[in-house]
Scaffold this active site. Structure first.
Site, PDB file in Angstrom:
ATOM      1  N   GLN A 170      63.761-120.839  21.706  1.00  0.00           N
ATOM      2  CA  GLN A 170      64.767-119.783  21.814  1.00  0.00           C
ATOM      3  C   GLN A 170      65.824-120.199  22.841  1.00  0.00           C
ATOM      4  OE1 GLN A 170      62.686-115.640  21.749  1.00  0.00           O
ATOM      5  NE2 GLN A 170      61.235-117.079  22.666  1.00  0.00           N
ATOM      6  N   ASN A 171      65.533-121.271  23.573  1.00  0.00           N
ATOM      7  CA  ASN A 171      66.409-121.689  24.662  1.00  0.00           C
ATOM      8  C   ASN A 171      67.618-122.435  24.129  1.00  0.00           C
ATOM      9  OD1 ASN A 171      64.419-120.631  26.306  1.00  0.00           O
ATOM     10  ND2 ASN A 171      63.456-122.615  26.705  1.00  0.00           N
ATOM     11  N   HIS A 208      68.279-120.265  18.450  1.00  0.00           N
ATOM     12  CA  HIS A 208      69.374-119.452  18.989  1.00  0.00           C
ATOM     13  C   HIS A 208      70.583-120.290  19.385  1.00  0.00           C
ATOM     14  CE1 HIS A 208      66.371-116.006  19.968  1.00  0.00           C
ATOM     15  NE2 HIS A 208      66.733-116.005  18.704  1.00  0.00           N
ATOM     16  N   CYS A 254      89.698-127.421  18.041  1.00  0.00           N
ATOM     17  CA  CYS A 254      88.636-127.806  17.110  1.00  0.00           C
ATOM     18  C   CYS A 254      88.860-129.244  16.647  1.00  0.00           C
ATOM     19  CB  CYS A 254      88.639-126.882  15.887  1.00  0.00           C
ATOM     20  SG  CYS A 254      87.531-127.448  14.574  1.00  0.00           S
ATOM     21  N   GLY A 264      56.129-119.268  27.622  1.00  0.00           N
ATOM     22  CA  GLY A 264      57.248-118.846  28.460  1.00  0.00           C
ATOM     23  C   GLY A 264      58.229-117.911  27.806  1.00  0.00           C
ATOM     24  N   THR A 265      57.723-116.937  27.040  1.00  0.00           N
ATOM     25  CA  THR A 265      58.636-115.955  26.460  1.00  0.00           C
ATOM     26  C   THR A 265      58.048-114.557  26.588  1.00  0.00           C
ATOM     27  OG1 THR A 265      59.891-115.290  24.483  1.00  0.00           O
ATOM     28  CG2 THR A 265      57.737-116.325  24.111  1.00  0.00           C
ATOM     29  N   ASN A 314      51.784-118.202  29.470  1.00  0.00           N
ATOM     30  CA  ASN A 314      52.891-117.461  30.073  1.00  0.00           C
ATOM     31  C   ASN A 314      52.552-117.108  31.518  1.00  0.00           C
ATOM     32  OD1 ASN A 314      55.534-116.488  29.099  1.00  0.00           O
ATOM     33  ND2 ASN A 314      54.789-114.507  29.845  1.00  0.00           N
ATOM     34  N   LEU A 315      53.593-116.936  32.337  1.00  0.00           N
ATOM     35  CA  LEU A 315      53.329-116.632  33.750  1.00  0.00           C
ATOM     36  C   LEU A 315      52.492-115.365  33.882  1.00  0.00           C
ATOM     37  CD1 LEU A 315      54.053-117.802  36.519  1.00  0.00           C
ATOM     38  CD2 LEU A 315      55.979-116.220  36.622  1.00  0.00           C
ATOM     39  N   ALA A 329      54.150-122.666  33.539  1.00  0.00           N
ATOM     40  CA  ALA A 329      54.158-123.601  32.396  1.00  0.00           C
ATOM     41  C   ALA A 329      53.935-125.041  32.854  1.00  0.00           C
ATOM     42  CB  ALA A 329      55.486-123.487  31.655  1.00  0.00           C
TER      43      ALA A 329
HETATM   44  C1  BV8 Z   1      68.671-110.694  14.311  1.00  0.00           C
HETATM   45  C2  BV8 Z   1      70.977-116.773  22.891  1.00  0.00           C
HETATM   46  C3  BV8 Z   1      68.909-110.050  12.130  1.00  0.00           C
HETATM   47  C4  BV8 Z   1      71.984-116.184  23.779  1.00  0.00           C
HETATM   48  C5  BV8 Z   1      69.489-114.937  22.515  1.00  0.00           C
HETATM   49  C6  BV8 Z   1      70.690-104.252  15.960  1.00  0.00           C
HETATM   50  C7  BV8 Z   1      71.399-105.109  15.107  1.00  0.00           C
HETATM   51  C8  BV8 Z   1      70.932-106.365  14.760  1.00  0.00           C
HETATM   52  C9  BV8 Z   1      69.756-106.814  15.305  1.00  0.00           C
HETATM   53  C10 BV8 Z   1      69.079-105.962  16.170  1.00  0.00           C
HETATM   54  C11 BV8 Z   1      69.493-104.704  16.483  1.00  0.00           C
HETATM   55  N1  BV8 Z   1      68.592-104.122  17.337  1.00  0.00           N
HETATM   56  C12 BV8 Z   1      67.594-104.998  17.569  1.00  0.00           C
HETATM   57  C13 BV8 Z   1      67.883-106.102  16.862  1.00  0.00           C
HETATM   58  C14 BV8 Z   1      67.135-107.301  16.824  1.00  0.00           C
HETATM   59  C15 BV8 Z   1      67.591-108.130  18.016  1.00  0.00           C
HETATM   60  C16 BV8 Z   1      66.573-107.875  19.092  1.00  0.00           C
HETATM   61  O1  BV8 Z   1      65.460-108.323  18.974  1.00  0.00           O
HETATM   62  N2  BV8 Z   1      66.981-107.118  20.129  1.00  0.00           N
HETATM   63  C17 BV8 Z   1      66.034-106.811  21.197  1.00  0.00           C
HETATM   64  C18 BV8 Z   1      66.808-106.677  22.507  1.00  0.00           C
HETATM   65  C19 BV8 Z   1      65.289-105.532  20.830  1.00  0.00           C
HETATM   66  N3  BV8 Z   1      67.596-109.509  17.587  1.00  0.00           N
HETATM   67  C20 BV8 Z   1      68.719-110.082  17.143  1.00  0.00           C
HETATM   68  O2  BV8 Z   1      69.806-109.545  17.153  1.00  0.00           O
HETATM   69  C21 BV8 Z   1      68.534-111.454  16.552  1.00  0.00           C
HETATM   70  N4  BV8 Z   1      69.119-111.493  15.261  1.00  0.00           N
HETATM   71  O3  BV8 Z   1      67.786-109.892  14.426  1.00  0.00           O
HETATM   72  O4  BV8 Z   1      69.340-110.865  13.169  1.00  0.00           O
HETATM   73  C22 BV8 Z   1      69.950-110.054  11.152  1.00  0.00           C
HETATM   74  C23 BV8 Z   1      69.573-109.808   9.861  1.00  0.00           C
HETATM   75  C24 BV8 Z   1      70.527-109.817   8.924  1.00  0.00           C
HETATM   76  C25 BV8 Z   1      71.850-110.059   9.265  1.00  0.00           C
HETATM   77  C26 BV8 Z   1      72.217-110.304  10.590  1.00  0.00           C
HETATM   78  C27 BV8 Z   1      71.256-110.305  11.545  1.00  0.00           C
HETATM   79  C28 BV8 Z   1      69.211-112.521  17.373  1.00  0.00           C
HETATM   80  C29 BV8 Z   1      68.634-112.537  18.751  1.00  0.00           C
HETATM   81  C30 BV8 Z   1      69.159-113.766  19.487  1.00  0.00           C
HETATM   82  C31 BV8 Z   1      69.918-113.347  20.719  1.00  0.00           C
HETATM   83  N5  BV8 Z   1      70.216-114.546  21.503  1.00  0.00           N
HETATM   84  N6  BV8 Z   1      69.741-116.082  23.151  1.00  0.00           N
HETATM   85  C32 BV8 Z   1      72.043-116.937  25.062  1.00  0.00           C
HETATM   86  O5  BV8 Z   1      71.069-117.602  25.434  1.00  0.00           O
HETATM   87  O6  BV8 Z   1      73.096-116.814  25.697  1.00  0.00           O
HETATM   88  S1  BV8 Z   1      68.178-114.022  22.992  1.00  0.00           S
HETATM   89  C33 BV8 Z   1      67.515-114.559  24.456  1.00  0.00           C
HETATM   90  O7  BV8 Z   1      66.556-113.593  24.926  1.00  0.00           O
HETATM   91  C34 BV8 Z   1      66.665-115.791  24.337  1.00  0.00           C
HETATM   92  O8  BV8 Z   1      67.186-116.730  23.448  1.00  0.00           O
HETATM   93  C35 BV8 Z   1      65.318-115.293  23.900  1.00  0.00           C
HETATM   94  O9  BV8 Z   1      65.250-115.280  22.498  1.00  0.00           O
HETATM   95  C36 BV8 Z   1      65.338-113.859  24.304  1.00  0.00           C
HETATM   96  C37 BV8 Z   1      64.129-113.509  25.118  1.00  0.00           C
HETATM   97  O10 BV8 Z   1      64.180-114.239  26.264  1.00  0.00           O
HETATM   98  P1  BV8 Z   1      62.916-115.104  26.764  1.00  0.00           P
HETATM   99  O11 BV8 Z   1      63.184-116.503  26.398  1.00  0.00           O
HETATM  100  O12 BV8 Z   1      61.628-114.529  26.322  1.00  0.00           O
HETATM  101  O13 BV8 Z   1      63.107-114.906  28.303  1.00  0.00           O
HETATM  102  P2  BV8 Z   1      62.656-113.659  29.169  1.00  0.00           P
HETATM  103  O14 BV8 Z   1      63.383-113.733  30.461  1.00  0.00           O
HETATM  104  O15 BV8 Z   1      62.741-112.400  28.359  1.00  0.00           O
HETATM  105  O16 BV8 Z   1      61.120-113.933  29.418  1.00  0.00           O
HETATM  106  C38 BV8 Z   1      60.748-115.104  30.122  1.00  0.00           C
HETATM  107  C39 BV8 Z   1      59.235-115.144  30.098  1.00  0.00           C
HETATM  108  O17 BV8 Z   1      58.821-116.334  30.760  1.00  0.00           O
HETATM  109  C40 BV8 Z   1      58.600-113.980  30.827  1.00  0.00           C
HETATM  110  O18 BV8 Z   1      57.544-113.462  30.044  1.00  0.00           O
HETATM  111  C41 BV8 Z   1      58.068-114.605  32.126  1.00  0.00           C
HETATM  112  O19 BV8 Z   1      56.853-113.995  32.527  1.00  0.00           O
HETATM  113  C42 BV8 Z   1      57.823-116.015  31.687  1.00  0.00           C
HETATM  114  N7  BV8 Z   1      57.937-116.998  32.771  1.00  0.00           N
HETATM  115  C43 BV8 Z   1      58.793-116.984  33.827  1.00  0.00           C
HETATM  116  N8  BV8 Z   1      58.594-118.100  34.576  1.00  0.00           N
HETATM  117  C44 BV8 Z   1      57.602-118.811  33.982  1.00  0.00           C
HETATM  118  C45 BV8 Z   1      57.195-118.116  32.830  1.00  0.00           C
HETATM  119  N9  BV8 Z   1      56.222-118.571  32.023  1.00  0.00           N
HETATM  120  C46 BV8 Z   1      55.643-119.740  32.357  1.00  0.00           C
HETATM  121  N10 BV8 Z   1      55.980-120.460  33.453  1.00  0.00           N
HETATM  122  C47 BV8 Z   1      56.946-120.033  34.277  1.00  0.00           C
HETATM  123  N11 BV8 Z   1      57.268-120.748  35.365  1.00  0.00           N
END
Ligand code: BV8
Length: 233
Positions: free
Chosen positions: A91-92, A109, A136, A176-177, A202-203, A220
């Site tokens: 996802q990164n 992503h 472009c 890590g997600t 995961n952490l 991780a």
């Molecule tokens: C889609 C790029 C369908 C950007 C990202 C309304 C309209 C449309 C869609 C939706 C909607 N409502 C909801 C949705 C679905 C939506 C969604 O899920 N929303 C959520 C908020 C509810 N999803 C989408 O929109 C996706 N598209 O559904 O399309 C569709 C169908 C038809 C037609 C059109 C569309 C697209 C989602 C992609 C968004 N882009 N990233 C950028 O990076 O700038 S999302 C971004 O956050 C990341 O890429 C990742 O995917 C996401 C979650 O982040 P994580 O990676 O998990 O990070 P986080 O901080 O949350 O957690 C870190 C974890 O690591 C923690 O658990 C922590 O404990 C752990 N950790 C920390 N340190 C450590 C560790 N683990 C191990 N070791 C360590 N040291």
């Protein structure tokens, strides 16, 4: 591991945290000082392209200051040595997995190091600032190139390939997600439906921990090398 031939690994921001890249949800909903909806949606880009470019230019510039950590290196070792099928879905949008050597890799992503021109449909590598005057390389249009990033509301890349790999997987490992964003957060259920074993590294337990047969808590950089040694053992 007995009976495991095809593996799918999903990574999130936690795998890059120990390299110094901030995760999305560590700091009370602010992400590098912004609310996600202010910078990671097509509406935000239409409303204020300069702000969105500034946000991604800053993150792209950070990439040269950070290095892969032992978790990235261990996954690259798995990529080199695993004889069965392997797909690393990340996802990164950073480039740490490829810099560590992972090849069987899919950025669902998008990538900070790529640009996309809606005018020509062309995608291209991008290293410096993109800003609003970006030209472009495919059609020479000015100011149309945007970050090749999948924003909220946009369709993630490679979903057909991911679904096919999940359907064939004997083992699904999530690293890590937080399991907060779909469709990535649903992969564990798809994998289980098709009979895969499921493991979370995961952490701390994530939103989706309940769906995993096994969940190990810790950094991780420690858990991933240990797991890779286990699975190659
Ligand atoms: C889609 C790029 C369908 C950007 C990202 C309304 C309209 C449309 C869609 C939706 C909607 N409502 C909801 C949705 C679905 C939506 C969604 O899920 N929303 C959520 C908020 C509810 N999803 C989408 O929109 C996706 N598209 O559904 O399309 C569709 C169908 C038809 C037609 C059109 C569309 C697209 C989602 C992609 C968004 N882009 N990233 C950028 O990076 O700038 S999302 C971004 O956050 C990341 O890429 C990742 O995917 C996401 C979650 O982040 P994580 O990676 O998990 O990070 P986080 O901080 O949350 O957690 C870190 C974890 O690591 C923690 O658990 C922590 O404990 C752990 N950790 C920390 N340190 C450590 C560790 N683990 C191990 N070791 C360590 N040291």
């Amino acid at each position: 591991m007995a009976g495991v031939r095809n593996i799918v690994v999903l990574t999130g921001a936690g795998v890059s945290a120990e390299s110094g890249l901030p995760t999305f949800r560590a700091s009370d909903g602010l992400w590098e000082g912004h609310h996600v909806e202010d910078v990671a949606t097509p509406e935000a880009y239409a409303r204020d392209p300069a702000l969105v470019h500034q946000f991604y230019d800053a993150r792209r510039a950070r990439l040269v200051e950070v290095q892969p950590n032992p978790a990235h290196d261990a996954l690259a070792r798995l990529d080199a040595e695993w004889p069965g099928e392997l797909l690393l879905v990340t996802q990164n949008v950073d480039d740490l997995h490829e810099r560590a050597g992972s090849r069987r890799l899919l950025h669902m992503h998008g990538e900070l190091t790529r640009g996309w021109c809606p005018a020509s449909g062309g995608r291209c590598g991008w290293s410096g600032d993109m800003g609003q005057g970006a030209v472009c390389p495919a059609c020479a249009s000015v100011g149309r190139v945007r970050p090749d990033i999948v924003w909220f509301g946009e369709m993630p890349y490679g979903m057909d390939r991911i679904d096919a790999a999940l359907a064939r997987a004997d083992l699904f490992v999530s690293i890590g997600t937080s399991g907060a964003v779909y469709p990535a957060a649903g992969f564990v259920r798809t994998a289980r439906y098709h009979g895969a074993q499921t493991l979370e590294l995961n952490l701390e337990p994530s939103h989706g921990s309940v769906f995993f047969e096994e969940s190990r808590a810790g950094p991780a950089s420690e858990l991933v090398p240990r797991w890779v040694a286990e699975v190659l053992g």
